[in-house]
Write an enzyme that holds these catalytic residues in place. Structure first.
Site, PDB file in Angstrom:
ATOM      1  N   GLY A   1       7.828 -10.216  -4.538  1.00 37.06           N
ATOM      2  CA  GLY A   1       7.769  -9.320  -5.695  1.00 37.06           C
ATOM      3  C   GLY A   1       6.527  -8.448  -5.690  1.00 37.06           C
ATOM      4  CG  ASP A   2       4.376  -8.100  -8.471  1.00 37.70           C
ATOM      5  OD1 ASP A   2       5.150  -7.638  -9.318  1.00 37.70           O
ATOM      6  OD2 ASP A   2       3.785  -9.192  -8.608  1.00 37.70           O
TER       7      ASP A   2
ATOM      8  NE  ARG B   1      31.382 -23.635 -16.545  1.00 36.47           N
ATOM      9  CZ  ARG B   1      32.021 -24.469 -15.748  1.00 36.47           C
ATOM     10  NH1 ARG B   1      33.127 -24.097 -15.170  1.00 36.47           N
ATOM     11  NH2 ARG B   1      31.568 -25.681 -15.544  1.00 36.47           N
TER      12      ARG B   1
ATOM     13  CB  THR C   1      13.113 -15.616 -10.009  1.00 39.29           C
ATOM     14  OG1 THR C   1      13.449 -15.365 -11.381  1.00 39.29           O
ATOM     15  CG2 THR C   1      13.983 -14.752  -9.094  1.00 39.29           C
TER      16      THR C   1
ATOM     17  CB  ALA D   1      11.021  -7.235 -13.325  1.00 45.38           C
ATOM     18  N   GLY D   2       7.889  -6.682 -13.588  1.00 44.77           N
ATOM     19  CA  GLY D   2       6.897  -5.720 -14.086  1.00 44.77           C
ATOM     20  C   GLY D   2       6.852  -4.583 -13.098  1.00 44.77           C
TER      21      GLY D   2
ATOM     22  N   GLY E   1       5.975  -2.725  -4.914  1.00 45.05           N
ATOM     23  CA  GLY E   1       5.964  -1.283  -5.193  1.00 45.05           C
ATOM     24  C   GLY E   1       7.387  -0.738  -5.275  1.00 45.05           C
ATOM     25  CE  LYS E   2      10.798  -5.375  -7.037  1.00 46.31           C
ATOM     26  NZ  LYS E   2       9.534  -6.073  -6.776  1.00 46.31           N
TER      27      LYS E   2
ATOM     28  CB  THR F   1       3.496   0.086 -11.986  1.00 42.11           C
ATOM     29  OG1 THR F   1       3.280  -1.292 -12.265  1.00 42.11           O
ATOM     30  CG2 THR F   1       2.442   0.939 -12.661  1.00 42.11           C
TER      31      THR F   1
ATOM     32  CE  LYS G   1       4.628   6.054  -4.152  1.00 37.40           C
ATOM     33  NZ  LYS G   1       3.393   6.414  -3.542  1.00 37.40           N
TER      34      LYS G   1
HETATM   35  P1  GDP Z   1       7.100  -3.702  -8.288  1.00 35.76           P
HETATM   36  O1  GDP Z   1       7.241  -4.879  -9.179  1.00 35.76           O
HETATM   37  O2  GDP Z   1       7.599  -3.978  -6.907  1.00 35.76           O
HETATM   38  O3  GDP Z   1       7.708  -2.450  -8.843  1.00 35.76           O
HETATM   39  O4  GDP Z   1       5.536  -3.429  -8.127  1.00 35.76           O
HETATM   40  P2  GDP Z   1       4.415  -3.501  -9.295  1.00 35.76           P
HETATM   41  O5  GDP Z   1       4.521  -2.279 -10.123  1.00 35.76           O
HETATM   42  O6  GDP Z   1       4.444  -4.814  -9.970  1.00 35.76           O
HETATM   43  O7  GDP Z   1       3.088  -3.518  -8.419  1.00 35.76           O
HETATM   44  C1  GDP Z   1       2.780  -2.512  -7.512  1.00 35.76           C
HETATM   45  C2  GDP Z   1       1.414  -1.921  -7.898  1.00 35.76           C
HETATM   46  O8  GDP Z   1       0.915  -1.169  -6.819  1.00 35.76           O
HETATM   47  C3  GDP Z   1       1.502  -0.943  -9.064  1.00 35.76           C
HETATM   48  O9  GDP Z   1       0.313  -0.990  -9.789  1.00 35.76           O
HETATM   49  C4  GDP Z   1       1.670   0.401  -8.374  1.00 35.76           C
HETATM   50  O10 GDP Z   1       1.207   1.492  -9.163  1.00 35.76           O
HETATM   51  C5  GDP Z   1       0.790   0.207  -7.168  1.00 35.76           C
HETATM   52  N1  GDP Z   1       1.181   0.938  -5.951  1.00 35.76           N
HETATM   53  C6  GDP Z   1       2.443   1.204  -5.498  1.00 35.76           C
HETATM   54  N2  GDP Z   1       2.390   1.800  -4.283  1.00 35.76           N
HETATM   55  C7  GDP Z   1       1.071   1.897  -3.962  1.00 35.76           C
HETATM   56  C8  GDP Z   1       0.366   2.380  -2.815  1.00 35.76           C
HETATM   57  O11 GDP Z   1       0.934   2.834  -1.832  1.00 35.76           O
HETATM   58  N3  GDP Z   1      -1.009   2.293  -2.833  1.00 35.76           N
HETATM   59  C9  GDP Z   1      -1.679   1.781  -3.896  1.00 35.76           C
HETATM   60  N4  GDP Z   1      -3.003   1.725  -3.822  1.00 35.76           N
HETATM   61  N5  GDP Z   1      -1.052   1.302  -4.987  1.00 35.76           N
HETATM   62  C10 GDP Z   1       0.306   1.354  -5.016  1.00 35.76           C
HETATM   63  P1  IMO Z   2       8.816  -7.804  -9.915  1.00 36.56           P
HETATM   64  O1  IMO Z   2      10.205  -7.264 -10.151  1.00 36.56           O
HETATM   65  C1  IMO Z   2       6.316 -11.191  -8.854  1.00 36.56           C
HETATM   66  C2  IMO Z   2       7.754 -15.148 -10.050  1.00 36.56           C
HETATM   67  C3  IMO Z   2       6.926 -15.901 -11.073  1.00 36.56           C
HETATM   68  C4  IMO Z   2       7.198 -17.327 -10.607  1.00 36.56           C
HETATM   69  C5  IMO Z   2       8.657 -17.280 -10.183  1.00 36.56           C
HETATM   70  C6  IMO Z   2       9.641 -17.752 -11.265  1.00 36.56           C
HETATM   71  O2  IMO Z   2       7.774  -7.165 -10.722  1.00 36.56           O
HETATM   72  O3  IMO Z   2       8.524  -7.840  -8.455  1.00 36.56           O
HETATM   73  P2  IMO Z   2      10.523 -16.656 -13.524  1.00 36.56           P
HETATM   74  O4  IMO Z   2       9.787 -16.197 -14.745  1.00 36.56           O
HETATM   75  O5  IMO Z   2      11.313 -15.577 -12.859  1.00 36.56           O
HETATM   76  O6  IMO Z   2      11.339 -17.872 -13.753  1.00 36.56           O
HETATM   77  O7  IMO Z   2       9.346 -17.102 -12.493  1.00 36.56           O
HETATM   78  O8  IMO Z   2       8.929 -15.922  -9.879  1.00 36.56           O
HETATM   79  N1  IMO Z   2       8.181 -13.790 -10.468  1.00 36.56           N
HETATM   80  C7  IMO Z   2       7.647 -12.666  -9.989  1.00 36.56           C
HETATM   81  N2  IMO Z   2       6.595 -12.479  -9.154  1.00 36.56           N
HETATM   82  N3  IMO Z   2       7.025 -10.136  -9.310  1.00 36.56           N
HETATM   83  C8  IMO Z   2       8.085 -10.305 -10.114  1.00 36.56           C
HETATM   84  O9  IMO Z   2       8.910  -9.309 -10.485  1.00 36.56           O
HETATM   85  C9  IMO Z   2       8.423 -11.615 -10.532  1.00 36.56           C
HETATM   86  N4  IMO Z   2       9.371 -12.148 -11.343  1.00 36.56           N
HETATM   87  C10 IMO Z   2       9.218 -13.468 -11.278  1.00 36.56           C
HETATM   88  O10 IMO Z   2       5.568 -15.561 -10.989  1.00 36.56           O
HETATM   89  O11 IMO Z   2       6.440 -17.614  -9.463  1.00 36.56           O
HETATM   90 MG    MG Z   3       6.046  -6.131 -10.369  1.00 34.06          MG
END
Ligand code: GDP
Ligand code: IMO
Ligand code: MG
Length: 425
Positions: free
Chosen positions: A12-13, A142, A237, A39-40, A15-16, A42, A18
């Site tokens: 996760g995280d 269910r 998850t 999910a979070g 940069g999906k 940005t 973006k």
């Molecule tokens: P997601 O959950 O996959 O959508 O990613 P998040 O938003 O949780 O985390 C990605 C973080 O990296 C965010 O703060 C983005 O603004 C930042 N980000 C995305 N692409 C880049 C990159 O190429 N370089 C840098 N420095 N930051 C990036």
């Molecule tokens: P995005 O979409 C990173 C992680 C939690 C925990 C595990 C289970 O932003 O990439 P949950 O609340 O889903 O039952 O937690 O999954 N987790 C994530 N880690 N990015 C996420 O979403 C996540 N969503 C859940 O930290 O380890």
């Molecule tokens: Mg995220």
């Protein structure tokens, strides 16, 4: 653009959001197909930062329809908060649609998630405490409510008569949580109905049919290594973030998918518990965390950081169905002298080398990464927009990652802003 699924290739995280936002410009329909407000996501553009949890990251375009699919779970209070925050930033929700088949997270799901996290000792998952696991558990058992039930007093009444006797017994006896009366849940559901009414797509079949010959983008949340079937179970998850999840969670079948983009950072991060072979618990890990601002969007927790892991990436390419890679956050290495890439795992007990991902995560504590070291480029690349202009060492790094994982890197991200992207032709 082909019909494309965007998935996370790590934990996760990556940069999906973006990448989804970038591609959404050319999409007619964006569908979020699994997960919930765990999910979070940005998106940074025009000097503004937008934070999404459940609302599709394509919502910033006026001509793109955004659909929250049947495979998602929706916590109404969190949806309302996200909606209001984005509204205050000027986001327009005219094109938002919610599937009547999406599942509702009720207050007791959040309570159970919190209870489990506090009482499971070593078995703690480190969840986001958004009730995700308990909601999906009830869906599979269910005994969950769906969005459409909010609009049918008969369905709601009959379902609550089926659900509450079982649910309340478990809540009281197992978790010591106060039981919920039918009146209490019914009153909540009336409130939720008001909240969702303008967006529920009762005509979702007509909508999906209408977009069949247009361009569809499927937005994944979480990542392959958090997948309930293929991730580092039980530290995962409760949904299917792999490419295949798009076929079950969107309302379109697999024949509608033409491309799967796996988004991966140039390093790896993980939030919560669970194995992470390339994790760096030293000053290099801290440096990555600091430069990459590696703190969770949803919970604010610091993200664990480590070197790029080609073993999990090869696995993600296979089980995720990835056809093309988006490599993000390469700029985080701009000041690094040396960059490591993990090419295999070695078992410290017997020297056995793993090139394929070992799915028994309980042996991961015995594994150590086998690294290849590459030279850094020691240059600010955040302003570069053409592949040819990248430093030679950056190109070498990209080429080596492609060789190791067996898929092409078509998109390079060198900063958080929408503009800081290089499309390779
Ligand atoms: P997601 O959950 O996959 O959508 O990613 P998040 O938003 O949780 O985390 C990605 C973080 O990296 C965010 O703060 C983005 O603004 C930042 N980000 C995305 N692409 C880049 C990159 O190429 N370089 C840098 N420095 N930051 C990036
Ligand atoms: P995005 O979409 C990173 C992680 C939690 C925990 C595990 C289970 O932003 O990439 P949950 O609340 O889903 O039952 O937690 O999954 N987790 C994530 N880690 N990015 C996420 O979403 C996540 N969503 C859940 O930290 O380890
Ligand atoms: Mg995220």
């Amino acid at each position: 653009m082909k019909n494309t699924v965007v998935i996370g290739a790590q934990w996760g995280d990556e940069g999906k959001a973006k990448i989804t936002d970038l591609l959404a410009e050319k999409a007619d329909l964006v569908i979020r197909y699994q997960g919930g407000c765990n999910a979070g996501h940005t998106v940074v553009t025009g000097g503004q930062t937008y934070k999404f949890h459940l609302i599709p990251s394509g919502i910033l375009y006026d001509n793109t329809t955004c659909f929250i699919g049947a495979g998602t779970v929706i916590h109404p209070e969190s949806f309302e908060k996200e909606f209001n925050e984005l509204k205050s930033q000027g986001v327009n929700f005219e094109n938002l649609k919610i599937s009547p088949l999406a599942t509702i997270t009720l207050p007791y799901h959040i309570e159970v998630d919190g209870w489990s996290e506090s009482n499971s000792g070593k078995g703690k998952i480190g969840t986001t405490k958004r009730g995700i696991g308990p909601t999906y558990t009830d869906k599979m058992a269910r005994i969950a409510l769906k969005i459409q039930d909010l609009f049918s007093p008969e369905a709601l009444s009959e379902k609550l008569d089926m659900i509450l006797p079982v649910k309340n017994k478990t809540l009281e006896k197992v978790y010591g949580i106060e039981p919920y009366s039918k009146d209490c849940i019914t009153a909540l559901c009336e409130k939720y109905a008001e909240l969702f009414k303008p967006y529920v797509a009762f005509d979702w079949q007509e909508i999906l049919n209408a977009y069949k010959n247009k361009t569809i983008l499927f937005e994944g949340a979480q990542g392959v290594m958090l997948d309930i079937d293929y991730g580092t179970y039980p530290f995962v998850t409760s949904s299917n973030p792999i490419g295949g999840g798009a076929a079950t969670g969107s309302g379109y079948g697999p024949t509608m998918i033409q491309e799967v983009i796996g988004v991966t950072k140039a390093y790896v991060t993980r939030v919560g518990e669970g194995p992470f072979v390339t994790e760096l618990k030293d000053e290099i890990g801290e440096k990555i965390q600091k430069i990459g601002h590696e703190f969770g969007v949803t919970t604010g927790r610091p993200r664990r950081c480590g070197w790029f892991d080609a073993v999990i990436m090869r696995y993600a390419v296979l089980v995720g169905g990835i056809t093309n890679i988006a490599l993000t956050k390469i700029d985080v290495f701009d000041t690094f002298d040396k960059i490591n890439v993990c090419v295999a795992y070695k078992d410290t007990r017997d020297g056995k080398v793993y090139k394929s991902y070992p799915t028994d995560v309980f042996i991961h504590k015995y594994l150590e990464p086998v690294y290849e070291t590459m030279e850094g480029w020691k240059q600010d690349i955040t302003g570069i927009r053409r592949y040819e202009d990248l430093p030679e060492n950056t190109k070498k790094y990209i080429k080596r990652v492609e060789e190791l994982v067996g898929a092409r890197i078509g998109i390079l991200s060198v900063g958080p802003d929408r503009e800081q992207t290089i499309f390779r032709v």
